[in-house]
Write a protein that holds these residues in place. Structure first.
Motif, mmCIF file in Angstrom:
data_model
loop_
_atom_site.group_PDB
_atom_site.id
_atom_site.type_symbol
_atom_site.label_atom_id
_atom_site.label_comp_id
_atom_site.label_asym_id
_atom_site.label_seq_id
_atom_site.Cartn_x
_atom_site.Cartn_y
_atom_site.Cartn_z
ATOM 1 N N GLN A 104 -4.209 -0.433 -1.126
ATOM 2 C CA GLN A 104 -3.800 -1.719 -0.553
ATOM 3 C C GLN A 104 -3.996 -2.834 -1.569
ATOM 4 N N ARG A 105 -3.026 -3.773 -1.616
ATOM 5 C CA ARG A 105 -3.098 -4.927 -2.510
ATOM 6 C C ARG A 105 -2.689 -6.169 -1.753
ATOM 7 N N GLN A 106 -3.412 -7.253 -1.940
ATOM 8 C CA GLN A 106 -3.034 -8.533 -1.363
ATOM 9 C C GLN A 106 -2.018 -9.186 -2.289
ATOM 10 N N MET A 121 0.835 -1.174 0.000
ATOM 11 C CA MET A 121 0.000 0.000 0.000
ATOM 12 C C MET A 121 0.879 1.237 0.000
ATOM 13 N N ASN A 122 0.292 2.345 -0.273
ATOM 14 C CA ASN A 122 1.000 3.611 -0.197
ATOM 15 C C ASN A 122 1.225 3.985 1.262
ATOM 16 N N GLY A 131 -1.724 4.617 3.437
ATOM 17 C CA GLY A 131 -2.682 3.534 3.635
ATOM 18 C C GLY A 131 -3.581 3.275 2.440
ATOM 19 N N SER A 132 -3.488 4.068 1.408
ATOM 20 C CA SER A 132 -4.315 3.874 0.221
ATOM 21 C C SER A 132 -3.695 2.825 -0.704
#
Length: 113
Positions: free
Chosen positions: A8-10, A1-2, A5-6
């Protein structure tokens, strides 16, 4: 994620619990622990989730991966029978070497430049 907090990737999709992520010094790879019914092993992948590889293949439980400052090696803890030893291996998982061969529990390896 950045950092805020933006986005987000699994990155992991395999079964088990994925913990203890450690970024390589060059920022291109992430080492982590995968725990499942088969034990706990160190894996590494590219930061986009591609290039997944299992680095430890022993019978021990393996935890706390820590990259060397040059990114060529990983230190980690291998637990066998209740006590832990500090191990070091090449970043591709080859040449594992036990650094602390005694009965005391050793854990949480960390490198210094």
């Amino acid at each position: 994620m950045n950092a805020d907090g933006s986005a987000q990737r699994q990155l992991t999709t395999s079964p088990g619990v994925h913990t203890r992520p450690a970024w390589s010094p060059d920022g291109l790879r992430i080492a982590f622990v995968q725990r499942d019914e088969g034990g706990a092993h160190i894996f590494a992948m590219n930061v986009d989730g591609a290039g997944l590889s299992q680095l430890t293949r022993n019978a021990e439980q393996n935890y706390w991966p820590s990259w060397s400052p040059d990114g060529l090696r990983l230190a980690y803890t291998a637990v066998n029978g209740g006590s832990g030893d500090i191990m070091v291996m090449l970043a591709d998982g080859s040449s594992p070497t036990n650094l602390t061969q005694h009965a005391a529990a050793d854990a949480f390896p960390a490198w210094q430049p």
